[in-house]
Enzyme design. Structure first.
Site, PDB file in Angstrom:
ATOM      1  N   ASP A 356     -14.336 -15.855  37.970  1.00 25.77           N
ATOM      2  CA  ASP A 356     -13.321 -16.924  37.707  1.00 25.77           C
ATOM      3  C   ASP A 356     -14.343 -17.971  37.175  1.00 25.77           C
ATOM      4  O   ASP A 356     -15.387 -17.903  37.438  1.00 25.77           O
ATOM      5  CB  ASP A 356     -12.617 -17.354  38.902  1.00 25.77           C
ATOM      6  CG  ASP A 356     -11.639 -18.817  38.719  1.00 25.77           C
ATOM      7  OD1 ASP A 356     -11.210 -18.696  37.482  1.00 25.77           O
ATOM      8  OD2 ASP A 356     -11.804 -19.548  39.517  1.00 25.77           O
ATOM      9  N   ASP A 547     -11.868 -18.157  43.607  1.00 22.74           N
ATOM     10  CA  ASP A 547     -11.832 -19.383  44.550  1.00 22.74           C
ATOM     11  C   ASP A 547     -10.335 -19.973  44.937  1.00 22.74           C
ATOM     12  O   ASP A 547     -10.078 -20.492  46.001  1.00 22.74           O
ATOM     13  CB  ASP A 547     -12.661 -20.575  44.581  1.00 22.74           C
ATOM     14  CG  ASP A 547     -12.335 -21.565  43.216  1.00 22.74           C
ATOM     15  OD1 ASP A 547     -12.206 -22.643  43.351  1.00 22.74           O
ATOM     16  OD2 ASP A 547     -12.098 -20.800  42.128  1.00 22.74           O
ATOM     17  N   ASP A 551      -6.241 -16.910  42.193  1.00 28.30           N
ATOM     18  CA  ASP A 551      -7.041 -15.679  42.070  1.00 28.30           C
ATOM     19  C   ASP A 551      -6.714 -14.551  42.995  1.00 28.30           C
ATOM     20  O   ASP A 551      -7.129 -13.354  43.063  1.00 28.30           O
ATOM     21  CB  ASP A 551      -8.429 -16.136  42.551  1.00 28.30           C
ATOM     22  CG  ASP A 551      -9.129 -16.967  41.121  1.00 28.30           C
ATOM     23  OD1 ASP A 551      -8.672 -16.731  40.155  1.00 28.30           O
ATOM     24  OD2 ASP A 551      -9.639 -17.910  41.422  1.00 28.30           O
TER      25      ASP A 551
END
Length: 653
Positions: A356, A547, A551
């Site tokens: 990410d 995080d 996600d």
């Protein structure tokens, strides 16, 4: 933690009884007390002293009178270390588990006594006990490494009640209450900083020695050490839900999820032990059919007993779980939490890392850089702040922090539109705040030039009309570029970045960091689809690092889900297989190195144990190895394997 015994656990597992040893799986038994106390070692010391006296009287002083009491002397020497093991045999027999290291050792030593080899019989059991003590000490050392986390829990909390502070247990402090922490005290609960600012030692949670300054309104976590001044904190989470409580639970549960090697060794030992027993029996009985009158029972029984001692699978059963346990401990000391030894194994096969962007490769700390509006600026900010105050997104927090809460109208009917933004009512007006996709969804005309802006922007519409935007900037983490470089150097062939951010920003960040491929403008479901597409190639072992709460689905479907633990959402941390407490991308590389070091130690131990045992087994069956070589092959290899496993905790990564 206490676990009930299960005979499936290992060849050494057994019911609960007085003589106990520490199992790496997390079952903590003792040899009669505290592993550091002299009482624990007393039986071995007594036996060793009597054995040495006996050998001296036998071989050096050749005292005639000693020959009369010789058998009784060695039997007495045997009892301190032998009785606990014989008791274990009785317990395992009652549980219908006949083939264990205890039964092998007991048969071998009693057999040695039966043929008059008294010193050897005592020595085998003594060395076996010493091996157990070494194992216990090694496991306790590994446990201390991990359980050091327990020491960071505060025992008390000073809570403000009825206008004064009273000292209570952290468990009974409620969410919303104010607690006071003096300089040098540990924070007992997660909360929000009410005081202006203070410095904190976060090493227990993150492994970082550098103090961290936290200001008013920011989060503080249980386990941090206040090193500056007296502060006040508003409690935001119950004791059981604190970051520290979650970490401890993860670490304590980590040893229950076994690596394939560990599970294989257990199954192997369950089959191997009875085979060895029957081979030893065959070694006594079959030669009589071949040798006839030349057969000497005592000679073949001795060989059979040597064979039994050599073949005991202690070295494997002890050292392999201990190796993984050491790996989990070493990772904890580096601020990385593996939720099971299976992930220590899997991370060594990693060849693709998908990441990410916001909060993982970038700091996720946004600042408002520019503002442009078609309406009165004060009204624009009022509408925007009212809506964003209801969101926990880092961009929303940056806007609220920039504007402040002064004179804002309360927002109503807030609705989150996934991957696009928020819709709500402020002062009877319908407000949209989010990305360009949000305006397109509601068919609102806007200046197309804003699509060309590379940085993150939040666009606003009021009552169906475009009202302006704010430009937000994020910062790349200091170690992100080095982390990508090191990932490539440590066997990761491809690093991919997935982001909900606009493609222009994603491209820019990917270029700066040297990322192989990138995808932007993704909704949470798009990230899942992209990872599923990647995983269709079965040669790829994929880790996803994220995080945010968005996600969570991607973390769940990846081979190894890795979450940033300090800034990360609770959902991401719960779903992940590995948690990086420092929020540093470079720790992904550290995790890979620890996994590889652990695997090397485990392989070394397996090769050592199998090679030495196979060699001495052949020599023993041929009558070339005595009980002394057998003791080395069993206990000596176990000790070497234990020392090798402990080495992981000394390594620097």
């Amino acid at each position: 933690m206490s676990h009930t015994h299960n005979n499936e656990d290992s060849c050494c597992s057994k019911p609960h009884s007085e003589h106990k040893h520490v199992h790496v799986e997390g079952e903590e038994h003792d040899h009669g007390g505290d592993p550091s106390s002299f009482k624990t070692y007393l039986p071995a010391v007594v036996t060793l002293a009597m054995l040495l006296i006996g050998i001296a009287l036998d071989n050096f002083f050749k005292v005639e009178a000693f020959k009369i009491i010789r058998p009784y002397w060695y039997i007495l020497a045997y009892l301190p270390v032998g009785v606990p093991v014989l008791r274990e045999v009785w317990e395992t027999f009652k549980a219908k588990d006949f083939f264990t290291e205890f039964s092998l050792m007991s048969i071998a030593t009693i057999g040695a006594f039966a043929i008059g080899e008294y010193p050897e019989g005592v020595t085998v059991m003594l060395f076996y006990t010493i091996g157990e003590l070494f194992q216990m000490a090694a496991v306790n050392r590994a446990k201390r490494n991990i359980s050091a986390l327990l020491d960071v829990r505060a025992d008390i909390a000073n809570v403000l009640r009825n206008g004064k502070y009273e000292t209570v247990k952290p468990e009974i402090v409620e969410i919303g209450e104010t607690i006071q922490i003096k300089a040098g005290e540990k924070i007992p609960l997660d909360g929000e900083m009410l005081s202006e600012k203070s410095s904190f030692n976060t090493a227990a949670l993150t492994g970082e020695s550098k103090p961290k300054t936290i200001s008013k309104g920011e989060n503080v976590l249980a386990g941090m050490l206040n090193i500056d001044k007296v502060i006040e904190v508003k409690v935001t989470k119950a004791y059981a839900d604190s970051a520290l409580a979650r970490i401890l639970e993860m670490v304590q549960n980590a040893t229950t999820r076994k690596a394939k090697t560990e599970l294989f060794i257990r199954k192997f030992a369950k089959i191997y032990t009875p085979i060895v027993f029957f081979l030893a029996l065959a070694l006594v009985t079959i030669p009589i059919l071949i040798l006839g009158n030349d057969y000497h029972f005592q000679t073949w029984l001795y060989r059979s007993l040597v064979f039994l001692v050599i073949s005991c699978p202690c070295a494997l059963v002890i050292s392999i779980p201990l190796g993984y346990f050491g790996g989990i401990g070493a990772a904890s000391a580096n601020g990385i939490l593996f939720k099971g030894s299976n992930f220590l194994d899997l991370i060594t096969k990693l060849n693709m890392v998908v990441m990410d962007k916001t909060g993982t490769l970038t700091k996720g700390v946004f600042n408002v850089q520019k503002l442009e509006s078609n309406i009165d600026e004060k009204d624009f900010l009022n509408f925007l702040t009212s809506i964003e105050a209801k969101s926990t997104h880092p961009i929303a927090k940056a806007i609220v922090e920039y504007v402040g809460y002064k004179d804002i109208h309360p927002a109503e009917n807030i609705e989150e539109i996934a991957g696009m933004g928020l819709k709500g009512t402020v002062n009877s007006k319908e407000i949209l705040a989010g990305n360009v996709k949000l305006l397109e969804k509601f068919k609102i005309d806007f200046d197309l030039k804003i699509k060309e802006i590379e940085e993150s922007i939040v666009v606003v519409a009021v009552d169906g009309k475009y009202a302006g935007y704010v430009l937000i900037a994020d910062e790349i983490k200091e170690d992100a570029a080095e982390a990508i470089k090191q990932l490539h150097a440590n066997g990761v062939k491809q690093v991919v970045m997935l982001s909900g951010d606009k493609i222009s920003i994603v491209k820019k960040v990917a270029g700066v960091l040297g990322i192989d491929s990138y995808f932007g403008d993704l909704l949470p479901e798009d990230k899942v689809a992209k990872l599923e597409e990647i995983k269709k190639d079965k040669t790829k072992v994929v880790a996803f690092v994220g995080d945010g709460i968005n996600d969570t689905p991607v973390l769940a479907i990846s081979d190894i889900g890795m979450a940033m633990g300090a800034m990360g959402s609770d959902a991401a941390i719960e779903t992940a297989d590995v948690v990086i407490q420092t929020d540093q991308p470079s720790k992904i590389v550290t995790a890979i190195k620890i996994g590889k070091a652990t695997k090397n130690v485990v392989i070394q131990n397996m090769v050592l144990a199998f090679t030495v045992k196979a060699l001495v087994l052949i020599l023993g069956a041929g009558g070339l190895a005595t009980m002394w070589e057998a003791v080395f092959a069993d206990v000596g290899v176990a000790l070497l394997a234990i020392l090798n496993a402990v080495r992981i905790q000394k390594m620097r990564f």
